[in-house]
Design a protein around this motif. Structure first.
Motif, short mmCIF file in Angstrom:
data_model
loop_
_atom_site.label_atom_id
_atom_site.label_comp_id
_atom_site.label_asym_id
_atom_site.label_seq_id
_atom_site.Cartn_x
_atom_site.Cartn_y
_atom_site.Cartn_z
N ALA A 1 0.74 -1.36 -0.04
CA ALA A 1 -0.16 0.04 0.07
C ALA A 1 0.92 1.13 0.10
CB ALA A 1 -0.94 0.04 1.20
N ALA A 2 1.94 1.22 0.74
CA ALA A 2 2.78 2.43 0.84
C ALA A 2 3.64 2.55 -0.49
CB ALA A 2 3.76 2.29 2.10
N SER A 3 3.77 1.63 -1.16
CA SER A 3 4.43 1.62 -2.48
C SER A 3 3.37 2.39 -3.75
CB SER A 3 4.92 0.26 -2.96
OG SER A 3 4.07 -0.42 -3.35
N GLY A 4 2.28 2.23 -3.24
CA GLY A 4 1.42 2.66 -4.43
C GLY A 4 1.01 1.31 -5.50
N TRP A 5 1.44 0.36 -5.05
CA TRP A 5 1.09 -1.08 -5.98
C TRP A 5 -0.26 -0.82 -6.29
CZ3 TRP A 5 -1.90 -5.56 -4.00
CH2 TRP A 5 -1.83 -6.75 -5.04
N TRP A 6 -0.54 -1.43 -7.69
CA TRP A 6 -1.84 -1.24 -8.13
C TRP A 6 -2.29 -2.62 -8.35
CZ3 TRP A 6 -4.60 -3.21 -12.26
CH2 TRP A 6 -6.12 -2.30 -12.50
N GLY A 7 -1.65 -3.62 -8.84
CA GLY A 7 -2.36 -5.05 -9.01
C GLY A 7 -1.26 -5.81 -9.92
N LYS A 8 -1.78 -6.83 -10.71
CA LYS A 8 -0.96 -7.80 -11.55
C LYS A 8 -1.83 -7.92 -12.95
CE LYS A 8 -0.02 -10.71 -7.13
NZ LYS A 8 1.53 -10.46 -7.33
N GLN A 9 -0.88 -8.15 -13.86
CA GLN A 9 -1.50 -8.73 -15.25
C GLN A 9 -0.87 -10.09 -15.64
OE1 GLN A 9 0.00 -6.81 -18.73
NE2 GLN A 9 -2.08 -6.54 -19.49
N PHE A 10 -1.91 -10.87 -16.00
CA PHE A 10 -1.60 -12.44 -16.51
C PHE A 10 -1.84 -12.22 -18.04
CE2 PHE A 10 -2.61 -12.62 -11.86
CZ PHE A 10 -1.62 -13.30 -11.37
N VAL A 11 -0.93 -12.06 -18.90
CA VAL A 11 -1.17 -12.01 -20.23
C VAL A 11 -1.51 -13.46 -20.76
CG1 VAL A 11 -0.30 -11.49 -22.58
CG2 VAL A 11 0.18 -9.98 -20.61
N ASP A 12 -0.66 -14.49 -20.30
CA ASP A 12 -0.73 -15.85 -20.51
C ASP A 12 0.24 -16.70 -19.72
OD1 ASP A 12 2.23 -15.90 -21.65
OD2 ASP A 12 1.09 -15.16 -23.63
N ALA A 13 0.35 -17.93 -19.70
CA ALA A 13 1.03 -18.65 -18.72
C ALA A 13 2.58 -18.03 -18.63
CB ALA A 13 0.85 -20.23 -18.94
N GLU A 14 3.01 -17.69 -19.70
CA GLU A 14 4.63 -17.37 -19.84
C GLU A 14 5.12 -15.93 -19.40
OE1 GLU A 14 6.87 -19.58 -19.69
OE2 GLU A 14 5.40 -21.10 -19.77
N THR A 15 3.65 -15.10 -19.29
CA THR A 15 3.74 -13.69 -19.62
C THR A 15 3.12 -13.05 -18.41
OG1 THR A 15 4.01 -13.75 -22.12
CG2 THR A 15 3.78 -11.77 -20.89
N VAL A 16 3.87 -12.86 -17.18
CA VAL A 16 3.07 -12.42 -15.97
C VAL A 16 3.78 -11.09 -15.44
CG1 VAL A 16 2.21 -12.80 -13.81
CG2 VAL A 16 2.11 -14.51 -15.40
N HIS A 17 2.97 -10.15 -15.29
CA HIS A 17 3.75 -8.65 -14.81
C HIS A 17 3.10 -8.55 -13.18
CE1 HIS A 17 5.15 -7.52 -18.63
NE2 HIS A 17 3.71 -7.65 -18.88
N PRO A 18 3.93 -9.22 -12.35
CA PRO A 18 3.33 -9.30 -10.73
C PRO A 18 3.12 -8.19 -10.03
CG PRO A 18 5.67 -9.95 -11.28
CD PRO A 18 5.20 -9.73 -12.49
N LEU A 19 3.81 -6.77 -10.54
CA LEU A 19 3.73 -5.52 -9.71
C LEU A 19 3.49 -4.69 -10.87
CD1 LEU A 19 6.93 -5.98 -7.57
CD2 LEU A 19 4.71 -6.27 -7.01
N LEU A 20 2.33 -3.93 -11.04
CA LEU A 20 1.86 -2.93 -11.49
C LEU A 20 1.61 -1.67 -10.81
CD1 LEU A 20 -1.01 -4.67 -14.11
CD2 LEU A 20 1.65 -4.28 -14.28
N PHE A 21 2.13 -0.51 -11.38
CA PHE A 21 1.73 0.77 -10.70
C PHE A 21 1.32 1.67 -11.82
CE2 PHE A 21 4.90 -1.48 -8.27
CZ PHE A 21 4.81 -1.19 -6.93
N PRO A 22 0.58 2.68 -11.32
CA PRO A 22 -0.08 3.74 -12.08
C PRO A 22 1.11 4.57 -12.39
CG PRO A 22 -0.77 4.20 -9.83
CD PRO A 22 0.02 2.96 -10.03
N THR A 23 0.76 5.19 -13.99
CA THR A 23 1.89 6.26 -14.09
C THR A 23 1.35 7.35 -13.56
OG1 THR A 23 0.13 6.58 -16.06
CG2 THR A 23 1.87 5.31 -16.62
N PRO A 24 2.18 8.43 -13.53
CA PRO A 24 1.96 9.65 -12.86
C PRO A 24 0.49 10.39 -13.06
CG PRO A 24 4.20 9.48 -13.34
CD PRO A 24 3.60 8.50 -13.91
#
Length: 184
Positions: free
Chosen positions: A52-75
């Motif tokens: 929460a302190a970092s501003g973490w937004w969530g995760k994205q699972f594109v497919d089984a091999e392509t995962v973005h575990p830490l998403l953050f909003p642009t400014p």
């Protein structure tokens, strides 16, 4: 169901969170495909408050091999960007030991220096693993000894248990489907 409504029904200690996790159905890996908004589930874990302190937004699972575990909003808040978890988690042990740091917000400094933190490629993958006796969807970090294991709360939400190597208990979070912002 909104994420805040889910958070009102989810336990706030490790024992109750594990009971809910164990009682919830397994998740197929295909179910996880998409973009998910996240929220911490405070259970008195050492990591409580850090995302929460970092501003973490969530995760994205594109497919089984392509995962973005830490998403953050642009400014400007109009898009999301993926952070390299190997860089992000390098400071977690120290931060977890300093409770007062969790009351600060690091969202603006992280957003301002996002080019340094940015992942240039996916940093995790999605598999089915057995955790607490049940085969379920699990996100495996590429560079870290961490697995995020999922159980279904609803058709639009999952409970995640972050299993960190060497930790005596999992760190919990909730994800809700939310494709409202593009990932760039």
């Amino acid at each position: 169901m909104h994420l805040t409504e889910l958070m009102d029904t989810v336990p706030s200690n490790t024992a109750d969170a594990l009971d809910l996790f164990d009682a919830s159905p397994a998740v197929e890996t295909d179910f996880m495909i998409g973009t998910w908004r996240g929220a911490e589930l405070p259970t008195d874990h050492l990591m409580d408050g850090l995302l929460a302190a970092s501003g973490w937004w969530g995760k994205q699972f594109v497919d089984a091999e392509t995962v973005h575990p830490l998403l953050f909003p642009t400014p400007d808040g109009q898009a999301l960007w993926p952070m390299n978890p190997a860089l992000a988690f390098s400071g977690v042990p120290l931060a977890a030991q300093a409770p007062s740091i969790k009351t600060l917000s690091f969202a603006k400094p992280i957003a301002a220096t996002r080019l340094l933190w940015r992942a240039r490629s996916a940093k995790a993958r999605l598999r089915t693993t057995r955790y607490r006796g049940v085969d379920t969807a699990t996100m495996l970090y590429d560079q870290l000894p961490i697995n995020d294991v999922f159980r279904r709360l609803s058709d639009e939400a999952v409970l995640g248990a972050m299993d960190l190597k060497g930790a005596d208990r999992p760190y919990f979070f909730v994800l809700r489907r939310d494709g409202s912002l593009p990932v760039r």
